[in-house]
Motif scaffolding. Sequence first.
Motif, PDB file in Angstrom:
ATOM      1  N   PRO A 106      -6.958   7.296   0.295  1.00 52.80           N
ATOM      2  CA  PRO A 106      -5.932   7.668  -0.595  1.00 52.80           C
ATOM      3  C   PRO A 106      -5.494   6.521  -1.536  1.00 52.80           C
ATOM      4  O   PRO A 106      -4.968   6.444  -2.748  1.00 52.80           O
ATOM      5  CB  PRO A 106      -4.831   8.250   0.052  1.00 52.80           C
ATOM      6  N   GLU A 107      -5.728   5.210  -1.051  1.00 51.41           N
ATOM      7  CA  GLU A 107      -5.292   4.149  -2.036  1.00 51.41           C
ATOM      8  C   GLU A 107      -6.244   3.842  -3.197  1.00 51.41           C
ATOM      9  O   GLU A 107      -5.542   3.523  -4.186  1.00 51.41           O
ATOM     10  CB  GLU A 107      -5.486   2.533  -1.047  1.00 51.41           C
ATOM     11  N   HIS A 108      -7.208   4.310  -3.067  1.00 56.37           N
ATOM     12  CA  HIS A 108      -8.232   4.207  -4.089  1.00 56.37           C
ATOM     13  C   HIS A 108      -8.772   5.365  -4.617  1.00 56.37           C
ATOM     14  O   HIS A 108      -9.691   5.338  -5.748  1.00 56.37           O
ATOM     15  CB  HIS A 108      -9.472   3.434  -3.855  1.00 56.37           C
ATOM     16  N   ASP A 109      -8.272   6.531  -4.178  1.00 58.42           N
ATOM     17  CA  ASP A 109      -8.715   7.690  -4.397  1.00 58.42           C
ATOM     18  C   ASP A 109      -7.532   8.507  -4.945  1.00 58.42           C
ATOM     19  O   ASP A 109      -6.627   9.241  -4.185  1.00 58.42           O
ATOM     20  CB  ASP A 109      -9.463   8.464  -3.629  1.00 58.42           C
ATOM     21  N   ARG A 110      -7.058   8.312  -6.149  1.00 59.90           N
ATOM     22  CA  ARG A 110      -5.862   9.277  -6.523  1.00 59.90           C
ATOM     23  C   ARG A 110      -5.837  10.448  -7.426  1.00 59.90           C
ATOM     24  O   ARG A 110      -6.716  10.676  -8.093  1.00 59.90           O
ATOM     25  CB  ARG A 110      -5.159   8.178  -7.736  1.00 59.90           C
ATOM     26  N   ASN A 129       1.999  16.061 -10.056  1.00 60.57           N
ATOM     27  CA  ASN A 129       2.183  16.317  -8.629  1.00 60.57           C
ATOM     28  C   ASN A 129       3.668  16.538  -8.312  1.00 60.57           C
ATOM     29  O   ASN A 129       4.131  16.288  -7.217  1.00 60.57           O
ATOM     30  CB  ASN A 129       1.936  14.744  -8.151  1.00 60.57           C
ATOM     31  N   SER A 137       3.546   4.264  -9.440  1.00 57.09           N
ATOM     32  CA  SER A 137       2.433   3.884  -8.882  1.00 57.09           C
ATOM     33  C   SER A 137       1.944   2.416  -8.846  1.00 57.09           C
ATOM     34  O   SER A 137       2.295   1.675  -9.796  1.00 57.09           O
ATOM     35  CB  SER A 137       1.280   4.673  -9.051  1.00 57.09           C
ATOM     36  N   TYR A 145     -10.965   2.423  -8.809  1.00 56.38           N
ATOM     37  CA  TYR A 145     -10.061   3.441  -8.427  1.00 56.38           C
ATOM     38  C   TYR A 145     -10.669   4.686  -9.061  1.00 56.38           C
ATOM     39  O   TYR A 145     -11.232   5.036 -10.069  1.00 56.38           O
ATOM     40  CB  TYR A 145      -8.659   3.483  -8.904  1.00 56.38           C
ATOM     41  N   LEU A 147      -9.914   8.380 -10.081  1.00 56.65           N
ATOM     42  CA  LEU A 147      -8.787   9.065 -10.592  1.00 56.65           C
ATOM     43  C   LEU A 147      -9.139  10.590 -10.871  1.00 56.65           C
ATOM     44  O   LEU A 147      -9.953  10.871 -11.662  1.00 56.65           O
ATOM     45  CB  LEU A 147      -8.032   8.530 -11.957  1.00 56.65           C
TER      46      LEU A 147
END
Length: 240
Positions: A106-110, A129, A137, A145, A147
């Motif tokens: 979740p840090e690099h997959d937003r 969201n 963020s 990342y 997105l």
Amino acid sequence: MHQCRIARRGDSFCHGAGLRTGTSDHPLIHWHGIELESYYDGVPGFGGDSRQVTPAVAPGESFIAHMTPPRAGTYIYHTHWHDLDQLTTGLYGPLIVLEPGEKYDPEHDRVFVVSRAGPDLFKDAMLVNGSVEPAASQLRVGEGYRLRFINITPSDDEVAFSLLAREKPVSWQPLAKDGADLPEFYRKPCEAKQKFGAGETYDFEFRPQTAGKLRLQTDFIKFHTVLPIDVVEMRDVSRK
């Protein structure tokens, strides 16, 4: 907005759809973009075949949907019953299907889901969201990342996402559309802005090059939602 569900390509997956006792709606979940048996695809009275037809879920009852996702990608699950009322009260969420063995980061997959705050399409605000004012963020310089953008508004086409620095779009690279990887020809850096319609998803890769302030902005007619992003320098671990 409901939680982000994570599944893997080729693995069996099930989800229970139910309703809080005392309400009068009959929700059922549709798995938008996923190939699965019609009976489990959340369209009451239409899904299924001559042997069994998808039922509406009465108050206090439940329905278990079974599937095996055939493709990795970005998808949506949402109500397909009294759509306007139920969508605008949060009966939707993202579904991320990963490749076998892949771990969700979740840090690099937003994930960014745009929706509506109520049924009045001329007055009710846009949400990102689930919030009119989504939390800020943080990204790190030089890191990649993914997105993922999802439009689950009831009927708003031409919603625009843009990632801005000093009012100008930065650059990102398209990766996928509606759960399907794009051909190499389309995977080229471009300005970070994209219009998309209700029910569509887009994936982009973004790798910030400098520290500073960014703004992820959603626009539709007079409605605007802004998510602030701070890009910070990577910590030099060699100095520890």
